[in-house]
Motif scaffolding. Structure first.
Motif, PDB file in Angstrom:
ATOM      1  N   SER A  28      21.222 -30.229 -58.457  1.00 11.85           N
ATOM      2  CA  SER A  28      22.233 -31.743 -58.642  1.00 11.85           C
ATOM      3  C   SER A  28      21.313 -32.996 -58.836  1.00 11.85           C
ATOM      4  O   SER A  28      20.118 -33.127 -58.217  1.00 11.85           O
ATOM      5  N   SER A  29      21.507 -33.612 -59.786  1.00 10.57           N
ATOM      6  CA  SER A  29      20.846 -34.849 -60.369  1.00 10.57           C
ATOM      7  C   SER A  29      20.919 -35.892 -59.639  1.00 10.57           C
ATOM      8  O   SER A  29      20.425 -37.220 -59.581  1.00 10.57           O
ATOM      9  N   ASN A  30      22.033 -35.981 -58.743  1.00 17.23           N
ATOM     10  CA  ASN A  30      22.440 -37.520 -58.044  1.00 17.23           C
ATOM     11  C   ASN A  30      22.558 -37.287 -56.617  1.00 17.23           C
ATOM     12  O   ASN A  30      23.253 -38.381 -56.160  1.00 17.23           O
ATOM     13  N   ILE A  31      22.326 -36.274 -56.073  1.00 18.92           N
ATOM     14  CA  ILE A  31      22.515 -36.516 -54.537  1.00 18.92           C
ATOM     15  C   ILE A  31      21.262 -36.588 -53.730  1.00 18.92           C
ATOM     16  O   ILE A  31      20.354 -36.098 -53.998  1.00 18.92           O
ATOM     17  N   VAL A  32      21.576 -37.758 -52.944  1.00 18.37           N
ATOM     18  CA  VAL A  32      20.362 -38.158 -52.005  1.00 18.37           C
ATOM     19  C   VAL A  32      20.833 -38.086 -50.648  1.00 18.37           C
ATOM     20  O   VAL A  32      21.851 -38.312 -50.246  1.00 18.37           O
ATOM     21  N   ASP A  33      19.696 -37.751 -49.816  1.00 23.23           N
ATOM     22  CA  ASP A  33      19.860 -37.689 -48.386  1.00 23.23           C
ATOM     23  C   ASP A  33      19.716 -39.105 -47.786  1.00 23.23           C
ATOM     24  O   ASP A  33      18.807 -39.572 -48.045  1.00 23.23           O
ATOM     25  N   VAL A  63      25.379 -32.329 -61.377  1.00 18.70           N
ATOM     26  CA  VAL A  63      25.886 -33.651 -61.263  1.00 18.70           C
ATOM     27  C   VAL A  63      27.376 -33.471 -60.543  1.00 18.70           C
ATOM     28  O   VAL A  63      27.884 -32.823 -60.684  1.00 18.70           O
ATOM     29  N   THR A  64      27.495 -34.722 -59.721  1.00 24.22           N
ATOM     30  CA  THR A  64      28.866 -34.627 -59.101  1.00 24.22           C
ATOM     31  C   THR A  64      29.416 -36.396 -58.825  1.00 24.22           C
ATOM     32  O   THR A  64      28.304 -37.163 -58.997  1.00 24.22           O
ATOM     33  N   VAL A  65      30.508 -36.371 -58.900  1.00 23.99           N
ATOM     34  CA  VAL A  65      30.903 -37.908 -58.766  1.00 23.99           C
ATOM     35  C   VAL A  65      30.958 -38.284 -57.389  1.00 23.99           C
ATOM     36  O   VAL A  65      30.942 -39.508 -56.944  1.00 23.99           O
ATOM     37  N   GLY A  66      30.684 -37.173 -56.371  1.00 20.01           N
ATOM     38  CA  GLY A  66      30.417 -37.507 -54.877  1.00 20.01           C
ATOM     39  C   GLY A  66      31.704 -37.945 -54.336  1.00 20.01           C
ATOM     40  O   GLY A  66      32.848 -37.892 -54.886  1.00 20.01           O
ATOM     41  N   ASP A  67      31.559 -38.333 -53.108  1.00 19.03           N
ATOM     42  CA  ASP A  67      32.747 -38.972 -52.283  1.00 19.03           C
ATOM     43  C   ASP A  67      32.387 -39.844 -51.161  1.00 19.03           C
ATOM     44  O   ASP A  67      31.348 -39.463 -50.208  1.00 19.03           O
ATOM     45  N   LYS A  68      32.966 -41.030 -50.903  1.00 18.73           N
ATOM     46  CA  LYS A  68      32.509 -41.979 -49.993  1.00 18.73           C
ATOM     47  C   LYS A  68      32.532 -41.281 -48.643  1.00 18.73           C
ATOM     48  O   LYS A  68      31.886 -41.909 -47.956  1.00 18.73           O
ATOM     49  N   ARG A  69      33.508 -40.337 -48.446  1.00 23.66           N
ATOM     50  CA  ARG A  69      33.529 -40.053 -46.801  1.00 23.66           C
ATOM     51  C   ARG A  69      32.476 -39.323 -46.632  1.00 23.66           C
ATOM     52  O   ARG A  69      32.245 -39.183 -45.325  1.00 23.66           O
ATOM     53  N   LEU A  70      31.559 -38.803 -47.289  1.00 24.14           N
ATOM     54  CA  LEU A  70      30.454 -38.075 -46.874  1.00 24.14           C
ATOM     55  C   LEU A  70      29.280 -39.131 -46.758  1.00 24.14           C
ATOM     56  O   LEU A  70      28.458 -39.206 -47.496  1.00 24.14           O
ATOM     57  N   LYS A  71      29.294 -39.667 -45.499  1.00 26.27           N
ATOM     58  CA  LYS A  71      28.202 -40.555 -45.146  1.00 26.27           C
ATOM     59  C   LYS A  71      26.872 -40.097 -44.855  1.00 26.27           C
ATOM     60  O   LYS A  71      26.120 -40.845 -45.229  1.00 26.27           O
ATOM     61  N   LYS A  72      26.752 -39.010 -45.084  1.00 29.58           N
ATOM     62  CA  LYS A  72      25.200 -38.489 -44.804  1.00 29.58           C
ATOM     63  C   LYS A  72      24.700 -38.305 -46.189  1.00 29.58           C
ATOM     64  O   LYS A  72      23.618 -37.939 -46.226  1.00 29.58           O
ATOM     65  N   PHE A  73      25.530 -38.726 -47.322  1.00 27.30           N
ATOM     66  CA  PHE A  73      24.952 -38.354 -48.633  1.00 27.30           C
ATOM     67  C   PHE A  73      24.890 -39.715 -49.546  1.00 27.30           C
ATOM     68  O   PHE A  73      25.973 -40.447 -49.107  1.00 27.30           O
ATOM     69  N   GLU A  74      24.114 -39.949 -50.225  1.00 30.22           N
ATOM     70  CA  GLU A  74      24.429 -41.100 -51.272  1.00 30.22           C
ATOM     71  C   GLU A  74      24.447 -40.257 -52.755  1.00 30.22           C
ATOM     72  O   GLU A  74      23.771 -39.476 -53.087  1.00 30.22           O
ATOM     73  N   PHE A  75      25.264 -40.969 -53.597  1.00 30.13           N
ATOM     74  CA  PHE A  75      25.566 -40.476 -54.896  1.00 30.13           C
ATOM     75  C   PHE A  75      24.935 -41.241 -55.948  1.00 30.13           C
ATOM     76  O   PHE A  75      25.832 -42.503 -56.015  1.00 30.13           O
ATOM     77  N   LEU A  76      24.073 -41.255 -56.572  1.00 30.33           N
ATOM     78  CA  LEU A  76      23.741 -42.152 -57.680  1.00 30.33           C
ATOM     79  C   LEU A  76      24.386 -41.981 -58.892  1.00 30.33           C
ATOM     80  O   LEU A  76      25.390 -41.069 -59.068  1.00 30.33           O
ATOM     81  N   ASP A  77      24.294 -42.877 -59.960  1.00 29.94           N
ATOM     82  CA  ASP A  77      25.218 -43.035 -60.994  1.00 29.94           C
ATOM     83  C   ASP A  77      24.991 -41.877 -61.891  1.00 29.94           C
ATOM     84  O   ASP A  77      24.083 -41.466 -62.249  1.00 29.94           O
ATOM     85  N   PRO A  78      26.220 -40.938 -61.974  1.00 29.32           N
ATOM     86  CA  PRO A  78      26.076 -39.706 -62.537  1.00 29.32           C
ATOM     87  C   PRO A  78      25.802 -39.873 -64.019  1.00 29.32           C
ATOM     88  O   PRO A  78      25.012 -39.114 -64.645  1.00 29.32           O
ATOM     89  N   VAL A  79      26.006 -41.081 -64.872  1.00 27.77           N
ATOM     90  CA  VAL A  79      25.619 -41.076 -66.360  1.00 27.77           C
ATOM     91  C   VAL A  79      24.111 -41.252 -66.298  1.00 27.77           C
ATOM     92  O   VAL A  79      23.465 -40.633 -67.136  1.00 27.77           O
ATOM     93  N   GLU A  80      23.776 -42.031 -65.466  1.00 29.58           N
ATOM     94  CA  GLU A  80      22.317 -42.411 -65.674  1.00 29.58           C
ATOM     95  C   GLU A  80      21.283 -41.337 -65.231  1.00 29.58           C
ATOM     96  O   GLU A  80      20.237 -41.182 -66.105  1.00 29.58           O
ATOM     97  N   ASN A  84      30.644 -31.579 -61.403  1.00 26.87           N
ATOM     98  CA  ASN A  84      31.571 -31.841 -60.627  1.00 26.87           C
ATOM     99  C   ASN A  84      32.287 -33.054 -60.517  1.00 26.87           C
ATOM    100  O   ASN A  84      32.026 -34.064 -59.587  1.00 26.87           O
ATOM    101  N   VAL A  85      33.049 -33.451 -61.437  1.00 26.00           N
ATOM    102  CA  VAL A  85      33.385 -34.850 -61.888  1.00 26.00           C
ATOM    103  C   VAL A  85      34.928 -34.869 -62.455  1.00 26.00           C
ATOM    104  O   VAL A  85      35.596 -33.490 -62.610  1.00 26.00           O
ATOM    105  N   ASP A  86      35.255 -36.065 -62.522  1.00 24.27           N
ATOM    106  CA  ASP A  86      36.995 -36.067 -62.837  1.00 24.27           C
ATOM    107  C   ASP A  86      36.909 -36.336 -64.156  1.00 24.27           C
ATOM    108  O   ASP A  86      35.763 -36.335 -65.018  1.00 24.27           O
ATOM    109  N   ASP A  87      38.294 -36.291 -64.921  1.00 19.79           N
ATOM    110  CA  ASP A  87      38.387 -36.285 -66.487  1.00 19.79           C
ATOM    111  C   ASP A  87      37.668 -37.452 -67.036  1.00 19.79           C
ATOM    112  O   ASP A  87      37.187 -37.218 -68.196  1.00 19.79           O
ATOM    113  N   LYS A  88      37.910 -38.493 -66.239  1.00 18.99           N
ATOM    114  CA  LYS A  88      37.284 -39.799 -66.925  1.00 18.99           C
ATOM    115  C   LYS A  88      35.763 -39.961 -67.108  1.00 18.99           C
ATOM    116  O   LYS A  88      35.186 -40.148 -68.069  1.00 18.99           O
ATOM    117  N   THR A  89      35.089 -39.366 -65.998  1.00 15.76           N
ATOM    118  CA  THR A  89      33.816 -39.158 -66.067  1.00 15.76           C
ATOM    119  C   THR A  89      33.254 -38.208 -67.103  1.00 15.76           C
ATOM    120  O   THR A  89      32.424 -38.345 -67.793  1.00 15.76           O
TER     121      THR A  89
END
Lengths: 266, 52
Positions: free
Chosen positions: A28-33, A59-76, A97-102
């Motif tokens: 995953s390119s954008n999941i940070v502990d 890559v993932t768009v992430g989820d704000k409810r997952l407080k133990k992880f930070e999700f960096l900008d998927p495109v960048e 692991n993204v939505d249609d828009k992303t």
């Protein structure tokens, strides 16, 4: 394997335990502990076939409810990972692991991706769509389907060409010829068996010509691909070793479901 | 709780798909050695692949 948001539901320790058990890379390119501030997984993986080098980015768009992880900008992050892979590999696959828009933003922004393999969707597209020259594969969720993606004659010049129609026609033609061959005696050909049936002979000739033409198209086209969606139903034979693990696990699932019902959960 | 159990099932699903992928690839060498097959699947919103 690309890490999706549900894979993170049980926290960082659990997914790291799974990673240590697995005999394949988690990417995953954008999941940070959040606690350590470090990226949890490598952004990319390279897999070699007998004649190709394949690059994978997660890559993932992430989820704000997952407080133990930070999700960096998927495109960048994908842009940086693809730039790192380019020149090292023949094809680049984005496991998204993204939505249609992303997905559309990624396809329109990052040119060097060849395939986007989507999750976070319940769609099963047997005929993949292409956007900006990038093929998107959607094969549902929760292991209900697997898909065989066949890719041929890779070059670095042409866009990918969907040859699903030719593959389906080959399968259909082979099945028709096989069905007609059921009553053949040893050493007999279809032509000799139906020698007095002109219409049948014409059909056989047409089917054989069709088979040659479609096989030729598939063998000569550059960068062709074909996707076959496979429903993982009871027709798929279990691997004995895995069946034992599942059988051992199922009573625990039933017990948990019964517990949920008692507690009035849905 | 339900999510946790699904999570625990994830490796099992992945192993099954991996085995299926290898088997399928071994059987499908029909048209040309320049062809390769990736098995892909979304388990619990992650992916598994490739094989062969």
């Amino acid at each position: 394997m690309n890490i999706g948001i549900f894979d993170l539901a049980a926290g960082p320790e659990f997914i790291v335990d799974m990673q240590n058990l697995a005999e394949f890379p988690f990417i995953s390119s954008n999941i940070v502990d959040t606690e350590t501030g470090k990226q949890m997984f490598p952004s990319t993986a390279i897999v070699e076939t007998h004649d190709q080098k394949l690059g994978f980015v997660g890559v993932t768009v992430g989820d704000k409810r997952l407080k133990k992880f930070e999700f960096l900008d998927p495109v960048e992050t994908v842009k940086a990972a693809v730039a790192e892979l380019k020149g090292q590999v023949d094809l680049i696959f984005l496991l998204a692991n993204v939505d249609d828009k992303t997905e559309i933003i990624l396809a329109e922004t990052i040119e060097d991706i060849d395939f986007i393999i989507r999750s976070k969707t319940s769609s099963v597209q047997r005929n993949p769509k292409q956007h900006n020259g990038i093929v998107t594969i959607k094969i549902g969720k929760q292991g209900k389907y697997a898909a065989a993606l066949k890719i041929r004659n890779v070059d670095s010049v042409n866009n990918m060409v969907n040859v699903s129609a030719q593959y389906k026609r080959i399968k259909f033609t082979e099945n028709r010829l096989k069905a007609m061959s059921r009553d053949l005696k040893e050493g007999e050909t279809l032509e000799s068996h139906y020698a007095t049936d002109q219409k049948r002979l014409e059909l056989i000739a047409k089917l054989r010509a069709d088979l040659i033409k479609n096989r030729e198209t598939i063998t000569t086209l550059k960068n062709s691909f074909y996707l076959e969606a496979i429903p993982l139903n009871d027709k798929i034979e279990d691997t004995p070793e895995v069946a034992v693990i599942v059988a051992d696990y199922m009573p625990k699932v039933k017990k948990a479901k019964a517990g949920d019902k008692v507690a009035g959960k849905h | 709780m339900k999510i946790l159990f699904k999570m625990k099932a994830l490796p099992i699903i992945m192993v099954m798909l991996g085995v299926l992928g290898c088997k399928s690839n071994a059987l499908e060498q029909k048209y040309n050695p320049n062809e390769f097959t990736l098995m892909v699947a979304a388990s619990n919103h992650g992916e598994v692949g490739p094989c062969g």
